[in-house]
Design a protein around this motif. Structure first.
Motif, PDB file in Angstrom:
ATOM      1  N   TRP A   1       1.231  -0.939  -0.018  1.00 47.30           N
ATOM      2  CA  TRP A   1       0.194  -0.363   0.416  1.00 47.30           C
ATOM      3  C   TRP A   1       0.862   1.147   0.267  1.00 47.30           C
ATOM      4  O   TRP A   1       0.776   2.598  -0.535  1.00 47.30           O
ATOM      5  CB  TRP A   1      -1.166   0.157   1.284  1.00 47.30           C
ATOM      6  N   VAL A   2       2.051   1.748   0.801  1.00 44.96           N
ATOM      7  CA  VAL A   2       2.677   2.315   0.708  1.00 44.96           C
ATOM      8  C   VAL A   2       2.922   2.472  -0.786  1.00 44.96           C
ATOM      9  O   VAL A   2       3.311   3.703  -1.283  1.00 44.96           O
ATOM     10  CB  VAL A   2       3.930   2.010   1.151  1.00 44.96           C
ATOM     11  N   GLN A   3       3.385   1.646  -1.544  1.00 48.00           N
ATOM     12  CA  GLN A   3       3.888   1.698  -3.022  1.00 48.00           C
ATOM     13  C   GLN A   3       2.510   2.227  -3.723  1.00 48.00           C
ATOM     14  O   GLN A   3       2.828   2.645  -5.096  1.00 48.00           O
ATOM     15  CB  GLN A   3       4.825   0.313  -3.564  1.00 48.00           C
ATOM     16  N   ASP A   4       2.055   1.318  -2.973  1.00 49.99           N
ATOM     17  CA  ASP A   4       0.194   1.746  -4.453  1.00 49.99           C
ATOM     18  C   ASP A   4       0.031   3.663  -4.029  1.00 49.99           C
ATOM     19  O   ASP A   4      -0.713   4.160  -5.369  1.00 49.99           O
ATOM     20  CB  ASP A   4      -1.019   1.131  -4.367  1.00 49.99           C
ATOM     21  N   VAL A   5       0.084   3.642  -2.777  1.00 52.57           N
ATOM     22  CA  VAL A   5      -0.063   5.378  -2.461  1.00 52.57           C
ATOM     23  C   VAL A   5       0.881   6.063  -3.718  1.00 52.57           C
ATOM     24  O   VAL A   5       0.614   7.161  -4.240  1.00 52.57           O
ATOM     25  CB  VAL A   5      -0.203   5.221  -1.448  1.00 52.57           C
ATOM     26  N   ALA A   6       1.663   5.754  -2.995  1.00 53.41           N
ATOM     27  CA  ALA A   6       3.381   6.596  -4.135  1.00 53.41           C
ATOM     28  C   ALA A   6       2.925   6.979  -5.302  1.00 53.41           C
ATOM     29  O   ALA A   6       2.718   7.364  -6.516  1.00 53.41           O
ATOM     30  CB  ALA A   6       4.604   6.126  -3.088  1.00 53.41           C
ATOM     31  N   LYS A   7       2.933   5.728  -5.683  1.00 51.22           N
ATOM     32  CA  LYS A   7       2.332   5.542  -7.903  1.00 51.22           C
ATOM     33  C   LYS A   7       1.371   6.470  -7.694  1.00 51.22           C
ATOM     34  O   LYS A   7       0.871   7.126  -8.592  1.00 51.22           O
ATOM     35  CB  LYS A   7       1.974   4.010  -8.041  1.00 51.22           C
ATOM     36  N   ALA A   8      -0.003   6.174  -7.013  1.00 50.41           N
ATOM     37  CA  ALA A   8      -1.175   6.350  -7.676  1.00 50.41           C
ATOM     38  C   ALA A   8      -0.871   8.428  -7.220  1.00 50.41           C
ATOM     39  O   ALA A   8      -1.647   8.817  -8.158  1.00 50.41           O
ATOM     40  CB  ALA A   8      -2.902   6.233  -6.706  1.00 50.41           C
ATOM     41  N   HIS A   9      -0.740   9.006  -6.631  1.00 52.25           N
ATOM     42  CA  HIS A   9       0.104  10.129  -6.538  1.00 52.25           C
ATOM     43  C   HIS A   9       0.522  10.644  -7.656  1.00 52.25           C
ATOM     44  O   HIS A   9       0.907  11.519  -8.358  1.00 52.25           O
ATOM     45  CB  HIS A   9       1.172  10.369  -5.448  1.00 52.25           C
ATOM     46  N   TRP A  10       1.643   9.960  -8.065  1.00 53.68           N
ATOM     47  CA  TRP A  10       3.005  10.613  -9.003  1.00 53.68           C
ATOM     48  C   TRP A  10       2.040   9.887 -10.935  1.00 53.68           C
ATOM     49  O   TRP A  10       1.811  11.151 -11.010  1.00 53.68           O
ATOM     50  CB  TRP A  10       3.469   9.250  -9.200  1.00 53.68           C
ATOM     51  N   LEU A  11       0.744   9.331 -10.508  1.00 55.45           N
ATOM     52  CA  LEU A  11      -0.250   9.118 -12.163  1.00 55.45           C
ATOM     53  C   LEU A  11      -1.274   9.997 -11.512  1.00 55.45           C
ATOM     54  O   LEU A  11      -1.248  10.517 -12.913  1.00 55.45           O
ATOM     55  CB  LEU A  11      -0.604   7.501 -12.061  1.00 55.45           C
ATOM     56  N   LYS A  12      -1.313  10.749 -10.413  1.00 61.52           N
ATOM     57  CA  LYS A  12      -1.910  11.410 -10.618  1.00 61.52           C
ATOM     58  C   LYS A  12      -1.681  13.364 -10.671  1.00 61.52           C
ATOM     59  O   LYS A  12      -2.045  14.366 -11.671  1.00 61.52           O
ATOM     60  CB  LYS A  12      -3.567  12.351  -9.297  1.00 61.52           C
ATOM     61  N   LYS A  13      -0.137  13.157 -10.187  1.00 61.09           N
ATOM     62  CA  LYS A  13      -0.125  14.650 -10.911  1.00 61.09           C
ATOM     63  C   LYS A  13       0.811  14.709 -12.455  1.00 61.09           C
ATOM     64  O   LYS A  13       1.666  15.776 -12.622  1.00 61.09           O
ATOM     65  CB  LYS A  13       0.997  15.014  -9.163  1.00 61.09           C
ATOM     66  N   ALA A  14       1.990  13.621 -12.115  1.00 62.70           N
ATOM     67  CA  ALA A  14       2.638  13.937 -13.708  1.00 62.70           C
ATOM     68  C   ALA A  14       2.507  13.666 -14.813  1.00 62.70           C
ATOM     69  O   ALA A  14       0.743  13.168 -14.798  1.00 62.70           O
ATOM     70  CB  ALA A  14       3.919  12.908 -13.810  1.00 62.70           C
ATOM     71  N   THR A  15       2.722  14.161 -15.259  1.00 62.15           N
ATOM     72  CA  THR A  15       1.919  14.230 -17.167  1.00 62.15           C
ATOM     73  C   THR A  15       2.092  13.322 -18.162  1.00 62.15           C
ATOM     74  O   THR A  15       3.511  12.281 -17.556  1.00 62.15           O
ATOM     75  CB  THR A  15       2.753  15.374 -17.908  1.00 62.15           C
ATOM     76  N   LYS A  16       1.678  12.759 -18.894  1.00 56.87           N
ATOM     77  CA  LYS A  16       1.570  11.646 -19.996  1.00 56.87           C
ATOM     78  C   LYS A  16       3.350  11.397 -20.384  1.00 56.87           C
ATOM     79  O   LYS A  16       4.283  10.803 -19.532  1.00 56.87           O
ATOM     80  CB  LYS A  16       0.474  11.942 -20.721  1.00 56.87           C
ATOM     81  N   GLU A  17       3.983  13.252 -20.461  1.00 55.89           N
ATOM     82  CA  GLU A  17       5.583  13.400 -21.230  1.00 55.89           C
ATOM     83  C   GLU A  17       6.060  13.023 -19.921  1.00 55.89           C
ATOM     84  O   GLU A  17       6.998  12.147 -20.185  1.00 55.89           O
ATOM     85  CB  GLU A  17       5.208  14.781 -21.501  1.00 55.89           C
ATOM     86  N   GLN A  18       5.864  13.274 -18.971  1.00 51.64           N
ATOM     87  CA  GLN A  18       6.970  13.017 -17.739  1.00 51.64           C
ATOM     88  C   GLN A  18       6.840  11.748 -17.287  1.00 51.64           C
ATOM     89  O   GLN A  18       7.693  10.689 -17.372  1.00 51.64           O
ATOM     90  CB  GLN A  18       6.555  14.076 -16.382  1.00 51.64           C
ATOM     91  N   GLN A  19       5.461  10.437 -17.410  1.00 48.36           N
ATOM     92  CA  GLN A  19       5.672   9.093 -17.668  1.00 48.36           C
ATOM     93  C   GLN A  19       5.781   8.204 -17.775  1.00 48.36           C
ATOM     94  O   GLN A  19       6.995   7.650 -17.593  1.00 48.36           O
ATOM     95  CB  GLN A  19       3.997   9.301 -17.077  1.00 48.36           C
ATOM     96  N   GLU A  20       6.322   8.808 -19.444  1.00 50.59           N
ATOM     97  CA  GLU A  20       6.952   8.351 -20.449  1.00 50.59           C
ATOM     98  C   GLU A  20       8.440   8.621 -20.335  1.00 50.59           C
ATOM     99  O   GLU A  20       9.593   7.450 -20.464  1.00 50.59           O
ATOM    100  CB  GLU A  20       6.588   9.042 -21.772  1.00 50.59           C
ATOM    101  N   LYS A  21       9.191   9.531 -19.749  1.00 48.70           N
ATOM    102  CA  LYS A  21      10.337  10.369 -19.894  1.00 48.70           C
ATOM    103  C   LYS A  21      10.999   9.434 -18.370  1.00 48.70           C
ATOM    104  O   LYS A  21      12.282   8.929 -18.567  1.00 48.70           O
ATOM    105  CB  LYS A  21      11.113  11.103 -20.079  1.00 48.70           C
ATOM    106  N   VAL A  22      10.248   9.054 -17.371  1.00 49.52           N
ATOM    107  CA  VAL A  22      11.345   9.150 -15.763  1.00 49.52           C
ATOM    108  C   VAL A  22      10.083   7.967 -15.281  1.00 49.52           C
ATOM    109  O   VAL A  22       9.178   7.872 -15.076  1.00 49.52           O
ATOM    110  CB  VAL A  22      11.578  10.017 -15.241  1.00 49.52           C
TER     111      VAL A  22
END
Length: 136
Positions: A33-54
């Motif tokens: 869950w610690v990992q899941d909530v971090a990932k969900a936060h990242w996916l909500k905040k980061a743009t698609k372009e950012q997610q594709e680069k890093v």
């Protein structure tokens, strides 16, 4: 360093598959869950372009288990970032019982930012720091 963290919230309900032989939430499940909530936060905040680069990888977990959770309880997961280095962030996660508000788990996790094409650490840009309201 001044900082005003962006707090992200995720709610979950404890299911049978989350339990161990003592019929409370398994410690390994909390790590997930610690990992899941971090990932969900990242996916909500980061743009698609950012997610594709890093992407992010965990390099350290520190977890304090304070109370138990049981079947059908609703939990609230809060996460926020408080510090950054050249390539890492320190992310906090609090897992609380939604009904009582009592903290069940406190976690601090260090994440390293990686470049997708090279799979090597990459500098955290000011733009990414601003995503999570972390200011140097």
């Amino acid at each position: 360093m001044s900082h005003n963290p962006d707090i992200f919230e995720l709610r979950i309900k404890v299911k049978p598959e989350h339990l161990d032989e003592q019929q409370h939430v398994n410690n390994v499940q909390y790590v997930q869950w610690v990992q899941d909530v971090a990932k969900a936060h990242w996916l909500k905040k980061a743009t698609k372009e950012q997610q594709e680069k890093v992407f992010w990888v965990v390099i350290e977990h520190q977890i304090k288990y304070k109370r138990q959770a049981f079947l059908d309880e609703e939990l609230i997961l809060h996460t926020f970032v408080t510090e950054t280095t050249h390539v890492t962030t320190l992310r906090h996660v609090l897992i609380k019982n939604a009904e009582t508000g009592k903290t069940l788990v406190e976690a601090k996790t260090t994440w390293c930012l990686m470049k997708n094409d090279t799979k090597k650490p990459v500098k955290i840009s000011d733009e990414l720091k601003r995503l999570f309201s972390v200011e140097e």
